[in-house]
Design an enzyme around this catalytic site. Structure first.
Site, mmCIF file in Angstrom:
data_model
loop_
_atom_site.group_PDB
_atom_site.id
_atom_site.type_symbol
_atom_site.label_atom_id
_atom_site.label_comp_id
_atom_site.label_asym_id
_atom_site.label_seq_id
_atom_site.Cartn_x
_atom_site.Cartn_y
_atom_site.Cartn_z
ATOM 1 N N TYR A 266 0.824 -1.211 0.000
ATOM 2 C CA TYR A 266 0.000 0.000 0.000
ATOM 3 C C TYR A 266 0.857 1.260 0.000
ATOM 4 O O TYR A 266 0.470 2.272 -0.575
ATOM 5 C CB TYR A 266 -0.912 0.032 1.233
ATOM 6 C CG TYR A 266 -2.198 -0.711 1.074
ATOM 7 C CD1 TYR A 266 -2.215 -2.104 1.042
ATOM 8 C CD2 TYR A 266 -3.408 -0.034 0.961
ATOM 9 C CE1 TYR A 266 -3.404 -2.783 0.903
ATOM 10 C CE2 TYR A 266 -4.597 -0.714 0.832
ATOM 11 C CZ TYR A 266 -4.594 -2.084 0.800
ATOM 12 O OH TYR A 266 -5.779 -2.760 0.669
ATOM 13 N N LYS B 129 3.121 -15.051 3.999
ATOM 14 C CA LYS B 129 3.472 -15.895 2.855
ATOM 15 C C LYS B 129 4.984 -16.090 2.894
ATOM 16 O O LYS B 129 5.723 -15.762 1.951
ATOM 17 C CB LYS B 129 2.985 -15.222 1.553
ATOM 18 C CG LYS B 129 3.130 -16.060 0.307
ATOM 19 C CD LYS B 129 2.144 -17.211 0.194
ATOM 20 C CE LYS B 129 2.425 -18.037 -1.044
ATOM 21 N NZ LYS B 129 1.644 -19.304 -1.083
ATOM 22 N N ASP C 254 -2.663 -18.377 1.754
ATOM 23 C CA ASP C 254 -3.544 -19.198 0.905
ATOM 24 C C ASP C 254 -4.271 -20.241 1.750
ATOM 25 O O ASP C 254 -5.484 -20.451 1.613
ATOM 26 C CB ASP C 254 -2.762 -19.844 -0.260
ATOM 27 C CG ASP C 254 -1.448 -20.477 0.161
ATOM 28 O OD1 ASP C 254 -1.018 -20.292 1.317
ATOM 29 O OD2 ASP C 254 -0.832 -21.175 -0.678
ATOM 30 N N ASP D 171 -6.640 -6.991 4.175
ATOM 31 C CA ASP D 171 -7.718 -6.392 3.378
ATOM 32 C C ASP D 171 -8.560 -7.500 2.758
ATOM 33 O O ASP D 171 -9.795 -7.489 2.820
ATOM 34 C CB ASP D 171 -7.104 -5.508 2.287
ATOM 35 C CG ASP D 171 -8.161 -4.861 1.408
ATOM 36 O OD1 ASP D 171 -9.159 -4.374 1.962
ATOM 37 O OD2 ASP D 171 -7.989 -4.867 0.172
ATOM 38 N N ASP E 296 -12.540 -9.108 4.035
ATOM 39 C CA ASP E 296 -13.713 -9.132 3.142
ATOM 40 C C ASP E 296 -14.271 -10.554 3.097
ATOM 41 O O ASP E 296 -15.477 -10.773 3.144
ATOM 42 C CB ASP E 296 -13.346 -8.692 1.715
ATOM 43 C CG ASP E 296 -13.670 -7.225 1.453
ATOM 44 O OD1 ASP E 296 -13.571 -6.424 2.402
ATOM 45 O OD2 ASP E 296 -14.021 -6.887 0.303
HETATM 46 C C1 IPM Z 1 -10.590 -1.138 3.263
HETATM 47 C C2 IPM Z 1 -10.713 -0.675 1.834
HETATM 48 C C3 IPM Z 1 -9.525 0.221 1.500
HETATM 49 C C4 IPM Z 1 -8.264 -0.608 1.622
HETATM 50 C C5 IPM Z 1 -9.613 0.880 0.115
HETATM 51 C C6 IPM Z 1 -10.871 1.685 -0.046
HETATM 52 C C7 IPM Z 1 -8.408 1.727 -0.154
HETATM 53 O O1 IPM Z 1 -10.834 -1.748 0.976
HETATM 54 O O2 IPM Z 1 -10.528 -0.284 4.164
HETATM 55 O O3 IPM Z 1 -10.569 -2.350 3.477
HETATM 56 O O4 IPM Z 1 -7.876 -1.314 0.690
HETATM 57 O O5 IPM Z 1 -7.644 -0.542 2.687
HETATM 58 MG MG MG Z 2 -11.003 -3.618 1.935
#
Ligand code: IPM
Ligand code: MG
Length: 358
Positions: free
Chosen positions: A142, A189, A221, A245, A249
């Site tokens: 990042y 990893k 993984d 990240d 999700d």
């Molecule tokens: C999160 C989001 C952000 C990230 C994006 C919007 C830059 O996906 O906060 O998880 O990747 O950190």
């Molecule tokens: Mg995210």
């Protein structure tokens, strides 16, 4: 208690949901005799439109002066389909994380029993899951150097970690593990990446200071697979920025929907609270978004930044009550939900406030 809270609704559904996180905080202040004052600021596409800058200096100044920040979401479809745009909403979020030293992103996978059926994973596999992710937030690809060759045919993002960056988040994660079930899984990893080998080596070192915590190391993984196969296996999960990240999700599906998950970003100073979902432009302005993640983010603020666990619990209970009474937003409804109990953003927000006021 007197607190000064900065509200940054951001983009898309951020506008609609954050108003409910804010309203919930105001109601808590009323119930418990606190004095919360609110200010507002721009970030993301909303800020670019007005100032040309995704993180205006004024927003950063207000953020630094506040006691905590409630954030909504960031992003706009027009940027997603045009990678050539140089000024992008996400830059605002990344910059504020870096500027405020928000290196630890806590993402609790809070599973309400009423939502077991809302997940695409079988209920008996989910039941009893309780995971707390520690995602590193100010390092990794990042923030590493980004390059594009002159002929534009080659690109790279540097995946970089410094030992101190791993150490400080590892301490936070181990301390949390001590307060929970004393299990920590570090995800990397290390079979391929040098930055992961530094990560693992550092976590192994820090682990020696927490002999009461059982530490495990897992490749990303494998972790992605285990999370779906047997989520109960995990308690505290410590991982790097990009892996965190993606994994969180994925983990949101354990809780039924992205619309349910809150997060806290903490580090050197002020805390920053936000739903993990994005700006969801496809449903923005349609009264369809789930405001519960924003309300639960407010609960994290009360607990972590203000040290008010009772008030935080009141918020979580109000959300739980709404779910127990059968109310759902569209994202968490299932085949058993009565049509009359599927609520819009406004109605769900109002309902939670009503329970809070009782
Ligand atoms: C999160 C989001 C952000 C990230 C994006 C919007 C830059 O996906 O906060 O998880 O990747 O950190
Ligand atoms: Mg995210």
């Amino acid at each position: 208690m007197k607190k000064n809270i900065l509200v940054i609704p951001g983009d898309g559904i951020g506008q609609e949901v954050t108003q409910w996180g804010k309203a919930a905080l105001a109601q808590i202040a009323k119930n418990y005799g606190h004095e919360f004052t609110f200010d507002e600021a721009l970030m993301g596409h909303a800020a670019i439109e007005v100032t040309g800058n995704p993180l205006p200096e004024e927003t950063l100044e207000k953020a630094r002066k506040s006691d905590a920040i409630l954030f909504g979401a960031i992003g706009h479809a027009m940027y997603d389909n045009d990678p050539s745009l140089k000024v992008r909403p996400e830059q605002g979020l990344l910059k504020i994380r870096k500027e405020l030293g928000l290196y630890a992103n806590l993402r609790p996978i809070l599973l309400f029993d009423e939502l077991l059926e809302a997940s695409s994973i079988k209920a008996h596999i989910l039941k009893g899951t309780d995971i707390l992710f520690f995602r590193e937030l100010t390092g990794d690809v990042y923030f590493g150097e980004k390059k594009r060759s002159e002929d534009r045919n080659t690109a790279s993002d540097l995946m970089i970690y410094h030992r101190y960056e791993v150490e400080r988040i590892a301490h936070k994660a181990f301390q949390a593990a001590q307060q929970r079930s004393k299990r920590l899984c570090s995800v990397d990893k290390a079979n391929v990446l040098e930055s992961s080998r530094l990560w693992r080596e550092t976590v192994q070192e820090i682990a020696k200071q927490y002999p009461d915590v059982e530490t495990e190391h897992m490749f990303i993984d494998n972790a992605a697979m285990q999370l779906i196969k047997n989520p109960k296996k995990f308690d505290v999960v410590l991982t790097a920025n990009l892996f965190g990240d993606i994994l969180t999700d994925e983990a949101s599906q354990i809780a039924g929907s992205m619309g349910m998950l809150a997060s806290a970003s903490v580090g050197d100073g002020v805390g920053f609270y936000e739903p993990i979902h994005g700006s969801a432009h496809d449903i923005a302005g349609k009264n369809l978004a789930n405001p519960l993640a924003s309300i639960l983010s407010a609960a994290l603020m009360l607990e972590i930044s203000f040290g008010l666990p009772e008030e935080a619990k009141a918020l979580v209970s109000a959300v739980d009550q709404a779910l127990k009474d059968g109310y759902r937003t569209g994202d968490i409804a299932d085949q058993n939900t009565e049509a009359s109990k599927i609520l819009g953003t406004q109605e769900m927000g109002q309902l939670v406030l009503k329970y809070l006021a009782q």
